[in-house]
Design a protein around this motif. Structure first.
Motif, mmCIF file in Angstrom:
data_model
loop_
_atom_site.group_PDB
_atom_site.id
_atom_site.type_symbol
_atom_site.label_atom_id
_atom_site.label_comp_id
_atom_site.label_asym_id
_atom_site.label_seq_id
_atom_site.Cartn_x
_atom_site.Cartn_y
_atom_site.Cartn_z
ATOM 1 N N GLY A 296 51.171 37.543 36.618
ATOM 2 C CA GLY A 296 49.953 37.024 37.259
ATOM 3 C C GLY A 296 48.884 38.090 37.295
ATOM 4 O O GLY A 296 49.167 39.291 37.098
ATOM 5 N N GLY A 297 47.644 37.684 37.547
ATOM 6 C CA GLY A 297 46.494 38.578 37.459
ATOM 7 C C GLY A 297 46.649 39.898 38.207
ATOM 8 O O GLY A 297 46.254 40.959 37.708
ATOM 9 N N VAL A 298 47.254 39.859 39.390
ATOM 10 C CA VAL A 298 47.358 41.083 40.202
ATOM 11 C C VAL A 298 48.332 42.092 39.566
ATOM 12 O O VAL A 298 48.256 43.292 39.834
ATOM 13 N N GLY B 177 37.524 40.503 42.164
ATOM 14 C CA GLY B 177 37.681 41.606 43.102
ATOM 15 C C GLY B 177 38.797 42.579 42.767
ATOM 16 O O GLY B 177 38.695 43.764 43.102
ATOM 17 N N GLY B 178 39.862 42.090 42.120
ATOM 18 C CA GLY B 178 41.013 42.960 41.857
ATOM 19 C C GLY B 178 40.639 44.213 41.091
ATOM 20 O O GLY B 178 40.822 45.338 41.583
ATOM 21 N N PRO B 179 40.071 44.044 39.895
ATOM 22 C CA PRO B 179 39.693 45.243 39.127
ATOM 23 C C PRO B 179 38.648 46.095 39.851
ATOM 24 O O PRO B 179 38.689 47.329 39.776
ATOM 25 N N ALA C 104 48.122 43.238 36.844
ATOM 26 C CA ALA C 104 47.314 44.171 36.043
ATOM 27 C C ALA C 104 47.045 45.469 36.816
ATOM 28 O O ALA C 104 46.590 46.451 36.249
ATOM 29 N N ASN C 105 47.316 45.446 38.108
ATOM 30 C CA ASN C 105 46.989 46.596 38.967
ATOM 31 C C ASN C 105 47.969 47.759 38.719
ATOM 32 O O ASN C 105 49.181 47.628 38.932
ATOM 33 N N GLN C 106 47.433 48.877 38.276
ATOM 34 C CA GLN C 106 48.277 50.017 37.892
ATOM 35 C C GLN C 106 48.944 50.682 39.095
ATOM 36 O O GLN C 106 50.051 51.210 38.992
ATOM 37 N N ILE D 250 38.269 46.503 43.109
ATOM 38 C CA ILE D 250 38.911 47.281 44.175
ATOM 39 C C ILE D 250 39.756 48.393 43.584
ATOM 40 O O ILE D 250 39.729 49.531 44.062
ATOM 41 N N GLU D 251 40.478 48.066 42.521
ATOM 42 C CA GLU D 251 41.320 49.095 41.901
ATOM 43 C C GLU D 251 40.467 50.295 41.468
ATOM 44 O O GLU D 251 40.827 51.442 41.687
ATOM 45 N N GLN D 252 39.316 49.990 40.896
ATOM 46 C CA GLN D 252 38.432 51.059 40.426
ATOM 47 C C GLN D 252 37.859 51.857 41.596
ATOM 48 O O GLN D 252 37.901 53.089 41.597
ATOM 49 N N SER E 186 48.791 35.938 41.686
ATOM 50 C CA SER E 186 47.553 35.606 40.978
ATOM 51 C C SER E 186 46.463 35.279 41.993
ATOM 52 O O SER E 186 46.630 35.497 43.189
ATOM 53 N N GLY E 187 45.353 34.737 41.475
ATOM 54 C CA GLY E 187 44.255 34.399 42.370
ATOM 55 C C GLY E 187 44.586 33.219 43.267
ATOM 56 O O GLY E 187 44.070 33.101 44.376
ATOM 57 N N GLY E 188 45.464 32.334 42.800
ATOM 58 C CA GLY E 188 45.792 31.138 43.580
ATOM 59 C C GLY E 188 47.183 31.154 44.178
ATOM 60 O O GLY E 188 47.509 30.320 45.018
ATOM 61 N N PHE F 265 42.389 40.220 47.378
ATOM 62 C CA PHE F 265 41.599 41.226 46.646
ATOM 63 C C PHE F 265 40.156 40.729 46.481
ATOM 64 O O PHE F 265 39.201 41.478 46.705
ATOM 65 N N ASP F 266 40.015 39.450 46.089
ATOM 66 C CA ASP F 266 38.670 38.912 45.840
ATOM 67 C C ASP F 266 37.838 38.864 47.126
ATOM 68 O O ASP F 266 36.655 39.200 47.135
ATOM 69 N N LYS F 267 38.476 38.438 48.247
ATOM 70 C CA LYS F 267 37.727 38.322 49.515
ATOM 71 C C LYS F 267 37.346 39.694 50.069
ATOM 72 O O LYS F 267 36.241 39.891 50.560
HETATM 73 O O1 KG4 Z 1 46.452 34.944 36.946
HETATM 74 P P1 KG4 Z 1 44.974 34.989 37.088
HETATM 75 O O2 KG4 Z 1 44.154 35.430 35.895
HETATM 76 O O3 KG4 Z 1 44.398 33.598 37.507
HETATM 77 C C1 KG4 Z 1 45.040 32.760 38.418
HETATM 78 O O4 KG4 Z 1 45.994 32.037 37.982
HETATM 79 O O5 KG4 Z 1 44.662 32.812 39.597
HETATM 80 O O6 KG4 Z 1 44.663 35.933 38.342
HETATM 81 C C2 KG4 Z 1 43.369 36.225 38.751
HETATM 82 C C3 KG4 Z 1 43.453 37.119 39.980
HETATM 83 C C4 KG4 Z 1 42.106 37.381 40.644
HETATM 84 O O7 KG4 Z 1 42.236 37.156 42.029
HETATM 85 C C5 KG4 Z 1 41.853 38.860 40.343
HETATM 86 O O8 KG4 Z 1 41.079 39.500 41.352
HETATM 87 C C6 KG4 Z 1 43.256 39.404 40.280
HETATM 88 O O9 KG4 Z 1 44.009 38.404 39.621
HETATM 89 N N1 KG4 Z 1 43.309 40.652 39.513
HETATM 90 C C7 KG4 Z 1 43.675 41.841 40.037
HETATM 91 C C8 KG4 Z 1 43.507 42.813 39.011
HETATM 92 N N2 KG4 Z 1 43.061 42.157 37.887
HETATM 93 C C9 KG4 Z 1 42.944 40.844 38.210
HETATM 94 N N3 KG4 Z 1 44.099 42.177 41.269
HETATM 95 C C10 KG4 Z 1 44.372 43.478 41.514
HETATM 96 N N4 KG4 Z 1 44.202 44.447 40.593
HETATM 97 C C11 KG4 Z 1 43.781 44.174 39.340
HETATM 98 N N5 KG4 Z 1 43.631 45.146 38.445
#
Ligand code: KG4
Ligand code: ZN
Length: 344
Positions: free
Chosen positions: A282-284, A184-186, A286-288, A188-190, A141-143, A171-173
């Motif tokens: 976790g957020g990452v 940044g994640g979405p 989501a990356n396909q 960068i993926e795009q 995730s982000g953290g 990803f965000d940095k």
């Molecule tokens: O789990 P989350 O919603 O929040 C935390 O608990 O941190 O994760 C958010 C993180 C962000 O850093 C975001 O850039 C990343 O998940 N994220 C992705 C994608 N969608 C969200 N990273 C890579 N690819 C994605 N598609």
């Protein structure tokens, strides 16, 4: 079948959900603040707390009304206790305490990372066989970036984690370095979709013999490459956009490098501990491209939640709380937030 009202406010999503039996979502309301924080290039903690306060009541009401339930139909209130931003966590916790006190309901504090793990239970198809342990979980995730061995419900052993930046943070940095918008994640993926993943050979920190990760070297390598392309260019959210032909290649090369390490280490851990399955949450997750690489390289089944459950939501907290509720966990009304709470 316990009906749990769950509340999640650990970062920049104000969320509430009703979950039955740890598996079925009756409602899942998520009010995201991402658009607001995009103007700062990242989450602004003080703004996040204020926005949670403004909307939390409405979000909880909506979760109950979408579920066609009143508080009298609820068996327990679950809430994220940590880790997360202290000022954000407090808003959700106080709301949960108020409901628990007012309606004499059990209160259950849940670790946010455990919630991410349990997003996989919500995703399971109806009638699917029960999960067989042990399972290797990659929480990205982000953290956080944690590699966990799950040996039973609510039982975890930490195999490794990041020594510096979390994967989502990387990803965000890197998105900021490439003048791509937050989160940044979405972005960068795009951007990576139009790029050549072999254009730049960015470093991978293997940290041999461990299940740990390090992404700061990768981020610095991208920074050097950006500086090489644009000497003397100021860096930051207001910097001029990079040469558009280089951004997709850099995004694709960065994404490939980070995915390579995440997948290699997780697959190795699954083999070493004879895991029946790999869970990615976790957020990452989501990356396909990450999902595709897992499917290509893993020897066991890999489960990734549907997109809506990858990033922060309250349904996953309700799913995690179900098993703790059944095991008898009840927290006191003087429970406090734990901003640095570790899962293990
Ligand atoms: O789990 P989350 O919603 O929040 C935390 O608990 O941190 O994760 C958010 C993180 C962000 O850093 C975001 O850039 C990343 O998940 N994220 C992705 C994608 N969608 C969200 N990273 C890579 N690819 C994605 N598609
Ligand atoms: Zn999260």
């Amino acid at each position: 079948m316990p009906r749990i009202l769950a509340i999640e406010t650990s970062c920049d999503e104000t969320a509430a959900a009703v979950v039955v039996d740890g598996k079925t979502m009756l409602s899942n309301i998520i009010a995201s603040q991402a658009a607001k924080h995009a103007q700062y290039g990242g989450v602004f903690p003080e703004v996040a707390s204020r926005m949670h306060v403004e909307i939390i009541y409405q979000v909880v009401q909506q979760a109950l009304s979408d579920a066609h339930l009143g508080l009298g139909d609820i068996d327990a209130v679950a809430v994220t206790r940590g880790p997360g931003l202290p000022g954000s966590l407090v808003v959700g916790l106080n709301m949960a305490k108020g409901l628990a006190l007012g309606r004499n309901l059990p209160l259950i504090g849940i670790n946010h990372l455990e919630g991410h793990v349990y997003s996989l239970w919500l995703a399971a198809e109806r009638g699917a066989p029960e999960v067989r342990f042990p399972v290797v979980c990659l929480i990205v995730s982000g953290g956080h970036t944690e590699l966990i061995l799950m040996t039973d419900h609510n039982r975890y052993q930490r195999l490794g984690g990041t020594l510096d930046d979390a994967a989502g943070e990387a990803f965000d940095k890197v998105a900021r370095l490439l003048s791509l918008p937050y989160p940044g994640g979405p972005s960068i993926e795009q951007a990576a979709q139009g790029g050549n993943p072999a254009a730049f050979r960015f470093p991978r920190a293997w940290l041999e013999g461990t299940f740990d990760f390090s992404f700061s070297g990768l981020k610095t390598a991208v920074l050097y490459e950006v500086k090489k392309q644009k000497p003397g260019m100021p860096m930051g959210p207001d910097s001029p956009p990079l040469d558009l032909t280089a951004v997709p290649d850099m995004a694709a090369s960065f994404q490939t490098a980070i995915i390579d390490v995440l997948v290699s280490k997780t697959v190795a851990a699954a083999q070493a501990y004879q895991a029946t399955e790999i869970f990615v949450a976790g957020g990452v997750s989501a990356n396909q491209a990450l999902k595709a690489e897992f499917d290509r390289r893993a020897a066991c089944p890999v489960r990734v939640p549907p997109l809506i459950l990858c990033t922060d939501n309250a349904a996953m907290m309700g799913a995690a709380a179900n098993f703790r509720f059944l095991a008898g966990q009840r927290d006191a009304l003087d429970m406090d937030v734990l901003p640095n709470w570790r899962l293990v």
